[in-house]
Design a protein around this motif. Structure first.
Motif, PDB file in Angstrom:
ATOM      1  N   ARG A  80       0.810  -1.136  -0.085  1.00  0.00           N
ATOM      2  CA  ARG A  80       0.130  -0.004  -0.098  1.00  0.00           C
ATOM      3  C   ARG A  80       0.884   1.318  -0.045  1.00  0.00           C
ATOM      4  O   ARG A  80       0.670   2.396  -0.724  1.00  0.00           O
ATOM      5  CB  ARG A  80      -0.969  -0.115   1.395  1.00  0.00           C
ATOM      6  CG  ARG A  80      -1.676   1.205   1.181  1.00  0.00           C
ATOM      7  CD  ARG A  80      -2.710   1.119   2.393  1.00  0.00           C
ATOM      8  NE  ARG A  80      -3.829   0.070   2.018  1.00  0.00           N
ATOM      9  CZ  ARG A  80      -4.832   0.210   1.497  1.00  0.00           C
ATOM     10  NH1 ARG A  80      -5.164   1.165   0.661  1.00  0.00           N
ATOM     11  NH2 ARG A  80      -5.679  -0.981   1.333  1.00  0.00           N
ATOM     12  N   GLU A  81       1.933   1.081   0.871  1.00  0.00           N
ATOM     13  CA  GLU A  81       2.862   2.555   0.951  1.00  0.00           C
ATOM     14  C   GLU A  81       3.428   2.835  -0.432  1.00  0.00           C
ATOM     15  O   GLU A  81       3.637   3.833  -0.732  1.00  0.00           O
ATOM     16  CB  GLU A  81       3.933   1.895   1.893  1.00  0.00           C
ATOM     17  CG  GLU A  81       4.974   2.954   2.229  1.00  0.00           C
ATOM     18  CD  GLU A  81       5.782   2.419   3.024  1.00  0.00           C
ATOM     19  OE1 GLU A  81       6.866   1.845   2.606  1.00  0.00           O
ATOM     20  OE2 GLU A  81       5.821   2.392   4.353  1.00  0.00           O
ATOM     21  N   ALA A  82       3.893   1.722  -1.029  1.00  0.00           N
ATOM     22  CA  ALA A  82       4.542   1.844  -2.323  1.00  0.00           C
ATOM     23  C   ALA A  82       3.756   2.538  -3.408  1.00  0.00           C
ATOM     24  O   ALA A  82       3.953   3.403  -4.242  1.00  0.00           O
ATOM     25  CB  ALA A  82       5.441   0.582  -2.889  1.00  0.00           C
ATOM     26  N   ILE A  83       2.427   1.832  -3.616  1.00  0.00           N
ATOM     27  CA  ILE A  83       1.502   1.983  -4.578  1.00  0.00           C
ATOM     28  C   ILE A  83       1.108   3.433  -4.207  1.00  0.00           C
ATOM     29  O   ILE A  83       1.009   4.338  -5.354  1.00  0.00           O
ATOM     30  CB  ILE A  83       0.365   0.891  -4.762  1.00  0.00           C
ATOM     31  CG1 ILE A  83       0.833  -0.358  -5.036  1.00  0.00           C
ATOM     32  CG2 ILE A  83      -0.733   1.469  -5.504  1.00  0.00           C
ATOM     33  CD1 ILE A  83      -0.084  -1.355  -5.086  1.00  0.00           C
ATOM     34  N   GLU A  84       0.659   3.954  -3.135  1.00  0.00           N
ATOM     35  CA  GLU A  84       0.176   5.050  -2.857  1.00  0.00           C
ATOM     36  C   GLU A  84       0.994   6.193  -3.227  1.00  0.00           C
ATOM     37  O   GLU A  84       0.820   7.196  -3.478  1.00  0.00           O
ATOM     38  CB  GLU A  84      -0.422   5.264  -1.352  1.00  0.00           C
ATOM     39  CG  GLU A  84      -1.741   4.528  -1.209  1.00  0.00           C
ATOM     40  CD  GLU A  84      -2.274   4.482   0.009  1.00  0.00           C
ATOM     41  OE1 GLU A  84      -1.476   4.838   1.112  1.00  0.00           O
ATOM     42  OE2 GLU A  84      -3.495   4.018   0.335  1.00  0.00           O
ATOM     43  N   LYS A  85       2.160   5.874  -3.130  1.00  0.00           N
ATOM     44  CA  LYS A  85       3.401   6.927  -3.220  1.00  0.00           C
ATOM     45  C   LYS A  85       3.614   7.221  -4.822  1.00  0.00           C
ATOM     46  O   LYS A  85       3.746   8.303  -5.175  1.00  0.00           O
ATOM     47  CB  LYS A  85       4.957   6.453  -2.716  1.00  0.00           C
ATOM     48  CG  LYS A  85       5.955   7.536  -2.899  1.00  0.00           C
ATOM     49  CD  LYS A  85       7.028   7.158  -2.172  1.00  0.00           C
ATOM     50  CE  LYS A  85       8.196   8.222  -2.125  1.00  0.00           C
ATOM     51  NZ  LYS A  85       9.255   7.864  -1.420  1.00  0.00           N
ATOM     52  N   TRP A  86       3.723   5.920  -5.527  1.00  0.00           N
ATOM     53  CA  TRP A  86       4.191   6.018  -6.884  1.00  0.00           C
ATOM     54  C   TRP A  86       2.990   6.001  -8.011  1.00  0.00           C
ATOM     55  O   TRP A  86       3.154   6.353  -9.132  1.00  0.00           O
ATOM     56  CB  TRP A  86       5.211   5.052  -7.171  1.00  0.00           C
ATOM     57  CG  TRP A  86       6.375   5.406  -6.362  1.00  0.00           C
ATOM     58  CD1 TRP A  86       6.780   4.693  -5.253  1.00  0.00           C
ATOM     59  CD2 TRP A  86       7.330   6.376  -6.650  1.00  0.00           C
ATOM     60  NE1 TRP A  86       7.835   5.198  -4.700  1.00  0.00           N
ATOM     61  CE2 TRP A  86       8.307   6.486  -5.469  1.00  0.00           C
ATOM     62  CE3 TRP A  86       7.480   7.345  -7.588  1.00  0.00           C
ATOM     63  CZ2 TRP A  86       9.147   7.108  -5.571  1.00  0.00           C
ATOM     64  CZ3 TRP A  86       8.422   8.224  -7.529  1.00  0.00           C
ATOM     65  CH2 TRP A  86       9.451   8.181  -6.609  1.00  0.00           C
ATOM     66  N   GLU A  87       1.903   5.340  -7.511  1.00  0.00           N
ATOM     67  CA  GLU A  87       0.842   5.274  -8.640  1.00  0.00           C
ATOM     68  C   GLU A  87      -0.247   5.963  -8.123  1.00  0.00           C
ATOM     69  O   GLU A  87      -1.197   5.796  -7.726  1.00  0.00           O
ATOM     70  CB  GLU A  87       0.338   3.645  -9.089  1.00  0.00           C
ATOM     71  CG  GLU A  87      -0.680   3.714 -10.027  1.00  0.00           C
ATOM     72  CD  GLU A  87      -0.090   4.165 -11.228  1.00  0.00           C
ATOM     73  OE1 GLU A  87      -0.581   5.024 -11.993  1.00  0.00           O
ATOM     74  OE2 GLU A  87       0.699   3.745 -11.733  1.00  0.00           O
ATOM     75  N   LYS A  88      -0.113   7.339  -8.863  1.00  0.00           N
ATOM     76  CA  LYS A  88      -1.380   8.458  -8.674  1.00  0.00           C
ATOM     77  C   LYS A  88      -2.710   8.227  -9.346  1.00  0.00           C
ATOM     78  O   LYS A  88      -3.594   8.888  -9.058  1.00  0.00           O
ATOM     79  CB  LYS A  88      -1.017   9.727  -8.829  1.00  0.00           C
ATOM     80  CG  LYS A  88       0.582  10.094  -8.157  1.00  0.00           C
ATOM     81  CD  LYS A  88      -0.068  10.010  -6.785  1.00  0.00           C
ATOM     82  CE  LYS A  88       1.349  10.606  -5.662  1.00  0.00           C
ATOM     83  NZ  LYS A  88       1.360  10.072  -4.174  1.00  0.00           N
ATOM     84  N   ARG A  89      -2.636   7.244 -10.505  1.00  0.00           N
ATOM     85  CA  ARG A  89      -3.920   7.111 -11.220  1.00  0.00           C
ATOM     86  C   ARG A  89      -4.977   6.412 -10.483  1.00  0.00           C
ATOM     87  O   ARG A  89      -6.220   6.504 -10.871  1.00  0.00           O
ATOM     88  CB  ARG A  89      -3.661   6.355 -12.600  1.00  0.00           C
ATOM     89  CG  ARG A  89      -2.871   7.207 -13.351  1.00  0.00           C
ATOM     90  CD  ARG A  89      -2.491   6.436 -14.804  1.00  0.00           C
ATOM     91  NE  ARG A  89      -1.305   5.521 -14.312  1.00  0.00           N
ATOM     92  CZ  ARG A  89      -0.873   4.566 -15.078  1.00  0.00           C
ATOM     93  NH1 ARG A  89      -1.383   4.481 -16.478  1.00  0.00           N
ATOM     94  NH2 ARG A  89      -0.024   3.498 -14.824  1.00  0.00           N
ATOM     95  N   ILE A  90      -4.539   5.549  -9.543  1.00  0.00           N
ATOM     96  CA  ILE A  90      -5.513   4.681  -8.705  1.00  0.00           C
ATOM     97  C   ILE A  90      -5.767   4.965  -7.333  1.00  0.00           C
ATOM     98  O   ILE A  90      -5.140   5.752  -6.676  1.00  0.00           O
ATOM     99  CB  ILE A  90      -5.162   3.084  -9.148  1.00  0.00           C
ATOM    100  CG1 ILE A  90      -4.070   2.982  -8.519  1.00  0.00           C
ATOM    101  CG2 ILE A  90      -5.121   3.029 -10.695  1.00  0.00           C
ATOM    102  CD1 ILE A  90      -3.782   1.484  -8.431  1.00  0.00           C
TER     103      ILE A  90
END
Length: 120
Positions: free
Chosen positions: A73-83
């Motif tokens: 969750r930490e990595a995705i929320e930091k790097w993937e702003k489309r979702i």
């Protein structure tokens, strides 16, 4: 013979790079890249990636599963702003981790799901 003019486009992203791509495969590829990149391993972007690789040799228990979900969750929320993430589930088997990631697109009412397999 057909000609290709500057008004033609194979992909909208090449014309307008700010266009958001609502494609599950594009998101899946992006998530795979984020989660499979060790933080500090990408020249020019030393903070890009995830902390997934802090987990090897940890017991396959609920505490490890909770940690993995938090790291993903930490990595995705930091790097993937489309979702926007709605759910993450992980299953560990020997030296692989399978993450099932549910999300919806930030700018549209489109749901998606990515299944990412990681070697740990």
């Amino acid at each position: 013979m057909s000609t290709f003019s500057s008004n033609d486009a194979l992909y909208e992203d090449f014309i307008n790079p700010t266009t958001t791509v609502y494609d599950e495969q594009a998101i899946s590829n992006a998530l795979h890249n984020i989660l499979n990149t060790r933080i500090g391993s990408m020249p020019g972007r030393p903070t890009f990636g995830s902390r997934i690789y802090e987990v090897p040799f940890e017991p396959n228990d609920d505490a490890t599963k909770v940690f993995m979900i938090r790291v993903i969750r930490e990595a995705i929320e930091k790097w993937e702003k489309r979702i926007i993430l709605t759910n993450i589930d992980v299953n560990a088997k020997e030296n692989t981790l399978e993450a099932l990631i549910d999300y919806y697109f930030r700018d549209a009412s489109i749901n998606g799901r990515a299944k990412i397999t990681l070697l740990i």
